[in-house]
Design a protein around this motif. Structure first.
Motif, PDB file in Angstrom:
ATOM      1  N   ALA A  34       0.833  -1.210   0.000  1.00  0.00           N
ATOM      2  CA  ALA A  34       0.000   0.000   0.000  1.00  0.00           C
ATOM      3  C   ALA A  34       0.862   1.252   0.000  1.00  0.00           C
ATOM      4  N   ALA A  35       2.002   1.219   0.695  1.00  0.00           N
ATOM      5  CA  ALA A  35       2.901   2.375   0.705  1.00  0.00           C
ATOM      6  C   ALA A  35       3.470   2.619  -0.695  1.00  0.00           C
ATOM      7  N   PHE A  36       3.879   1.562  -1.382  1.00  0.00           N
ATOM      8  CA  PHE A  36       4.419   1.720  -2.734  1.00  0.00           C
ATOM      9  C   PHE A  36       3.356   2.225  -3.698  1.00  0.00           C
ATOM     10  N   LEU A  37       2.137   1.699  -3.584  1.00  0.00           N
ATOM     11  CA  LEU A  37       1.041   2.175  -4.434  1.00  0.00           C
ATOM     12  C   LEU A  37       0.679   3.620  -4.125  1.00  0.00           C
ATOM     13  N   SER A  38       0.732   4.001  -2.851  1.00  0.00           N
ATOM     14  CA  SER A  38       0.447   5.383  -2.468  1.00  0.00           C
ATOM     15  C   SER A  38       1.461   6.337  -3.081  1.00  0.00           C
ATOM     16  N   LEU A  39       2.724   5.946  -3.076  1.00  0.00           N
ATOM     17  CA  LEU A  39       3.753   6.798  -3.679  1.00  0.00           C
ATOM     18  C   LEU A  39       3.578   6.901  -5.193  1.00  0.00           C
ATOM     19  N   ALA A  40       3.145   5.810  -5.826  1.00  0.00           N
ATOM     20  CA  ALA A  40       2.888   5.855  -7.268  1.00  0.00           C
ATOM     21  C   ALA A  40       1.708   6.768  -7.584  1.00  0.00           C
ATOM     22  N   ILE A  41       0.636   6.657  -6.812  1.00  0.00           N
ATOM     23  CA  ILE A  41      -0.530   7.524  -7.021  1.00  0.00           C
ATOM     24  C   ILE A  41      -0.143   8.977  -6.837  1.00  0.00           C
ATOM     25  N   TRP A  42       0.625   9.248  -5.791  1.00  0.00           N
ATOM     26  CA  TRP A  42       1.081  10.618  -5.546  1.00  0.00           C
ATOM     27  C   TRP A  42       1.917  11.126  -6.711  1.00  0.00           C
ATOM     28  N   GLY A  43       2.833  10.320  -7.191  1.00  0.00           N
ATOM     29  CA  GLY A  43       3.697  10.759  -8.284  1.00  0.00           C
ATOM     30  C   GLY A  43       2.933  11.048  -9.550  1.00  0.00           C
ATOM     31  N   PHE A  44       1.943  10.220  -9.867  1.00  0.00           N
ATOM     32  CA  PHE A  44       1.186  10.417 -11.099  1.00  0.00           C
ATOM     33  C   PHE A  44       0.167  11.541 -11.007  1.00  0.00           C
ATOM     34  N   THR A  45      -0.298  11.889  -9.801  1.00  0.00           N
ATOM     35  CA  THR A  45      -1.350  12.907  -9.698  1.00  0.00           C
ATOM     36  C   THR A  45      -0.857  14.264  -9.221  1.00  0.00           C
ATOM     37  N   ALA A  46       0.269  14.332  -8.565  1.00  0.00           N
ATOM     38  CA  ALA A  46       0.687  15.591  -7.947  1.00  0.00           C
ATOM     39  C   ALA A  46       1.595  16.442  -8.822  1.00  0.00           C
ATOM     40  N   TRP A  47       2.011  15.946  -9.964  1.00  0.00           N
ATOM     41  CA  TRP A  47       2.960  16.670 -10.795  1.00  0.00           C
ATOM     42  C   TRP A  47       2.376  16.909 -12.178  1.00  0.00           C
ATOM     43  N   PRO A  48       2.854  17.958 -12.878  1.00  0.00           N
ATOM     44  CA  PRO A  48       2.414  18.174 -14.267  1.00  0.00           C
ATOM     45  C   PRO A  48       2.976  17.092 -15.197  1.00  0.00           C
ATOM     46  N   LEU A  49       2.472  17.083 -16.418  1.00  0.00           N
ATOM     47  CA  LEU A  49       2.671  15.962 -17.337  1.00  0.00           C
ATOM     48  C   LEU A  49       4.097  15.457 -17.507  1.00  0.00           C
ATOM     49  N   PRO A  50       5.092  16.215 -17.833  1.00  0.00           N
ATOM     50  CA  PRO A  50       6.365  15.514 -18.051  1.00  0.00           C
ATOM     51  C   PRO A  50       6.952  14.930 -16.767  1.00  0.00           C
ATOM     52  N   ILE A  53       5.326  11.297 -14.859  1.00  0.00           N
ATOM     53  CA  ILE A  53       5.821   9.966 -15.210  1.00  0.00           C
ATOM     54  C   ILE A  53       7.087   9.653 -14.421  1.00  0.00           C
ATOM     55  N   VAL A  54       7.969  10.644 -14.318  1.00  0.00           N
ATOM     56  CA  VAL A  54       9.207  10.449 -13.559  1.00  0.00           C
ATOM     57  C   VAL A  54       8.897  10.199 -12.084  1.00  0.00           C
ATOM     58  N   ALA A  55       8.046  11.042 -11.497  1.00  0.00           N
ATOM     59  CA  ALA A  55       7.716  10.896 -10.077  1.00  0.00           C
ATOM     60  C   ALA A  55       6.860   9.656  -9.821  1.00  0.00           C
ATOM     61  N   GLY A  56       5.943   9.354 -10.731  1.00  0.00           N
ATOM     62  CA  GLY A  56       5.066   8.203 -10.554  1.00  0.00           C
ATOM     63  C   GLY A  56       5.794   6.873 -10.624  1.00  0.00           C
ATOM     64  N   LEU A  57       6.860   6.824 -11.401  1.00  0.00           N
ATOM     65  CA  LEU A  57       7.662   5.606 -11.469  1.00  0.00           C
ATOM     66  C   LEU A  57       8.853   5.647 -10.516  1.00  0.00           C
ATOM     67  N   GLY A  58       9.406   6.848 -10.319  1.00  0.00           N
ATOM     68  CA  GLY A  58      10.620   6.978  -9.514  1.00  0.00           C
ATOM     69  C   GLY A  58      10.403   6.869  -8.017  1.00  0.00           C
TER      70      GLY A  58
END
Length: 128
Positions: A34-50, A53-58
């Motif tokens: 759940a922690a890893f999924l939470s970080l992925a959700i945060w990365g994909f939703t909290a940053w602008p488009l380019p 992807i970096v934050a959502g995967l990184g």
């Protein structure tokens, strides 16, 4: 008569077999996922488009790397159990802060309480 009347002798496991995981161990694994999924959700939703992807995967990749190095049952680096607990706590705190930064403070708070509870119970079992 023995001093511990309620303790049963257990048969040794066959070679290559492991004991069954307990409910606390399963809950701890689910909290990590759940922690890893939470970080992925945060990365994909909290940053602008380019950068999303970096934050959502990184972000989850970095958390998984740190988890594999220090916290996993077959950790690459053998550290003191308190360092292991501290690293686990940092991963849970990162997921909690991610939920808070998305405006979901209650989800973050519930996740923090559940994850720290399972982490503490699992840590006590490891130290016993």
């Amino acid at each position: 008569m023995t001093d511990t009347p309620h303790v049963r002798a257990q048969a040794p496991l066959a070679p290559g077999m492991r004991p069954r995981p307990t409910a606390v161990e399963i809950g701890s694994v689910l909290c990590g996922i759940a922690a890893f999924l939470s970080l992925a959700i945060w990365g994909f939703t909290a940053w602008p488009l380019p950068w999303n992807i970096v934050a959502g995967l990184g972000a989850p990749a970095l958390a998984i790397l740190v988890w594999a190095l220090f916290v996993s049952p077959r950790a690459v680096l053998a550290v003191h159990p308190f360092v292991r607990a501290l690293v686990e706590l940092f991963v849970y705190a990162a997921a909690t802060i991610a939920w808070w930064s998305m405006g979901q403070a209650w989800i973050g708070l519930v996740f923090a309480i559940v994850a720290v509870t399972f982490g503490a119970l699992n840590g006590r079992r490891r130290l016993a």
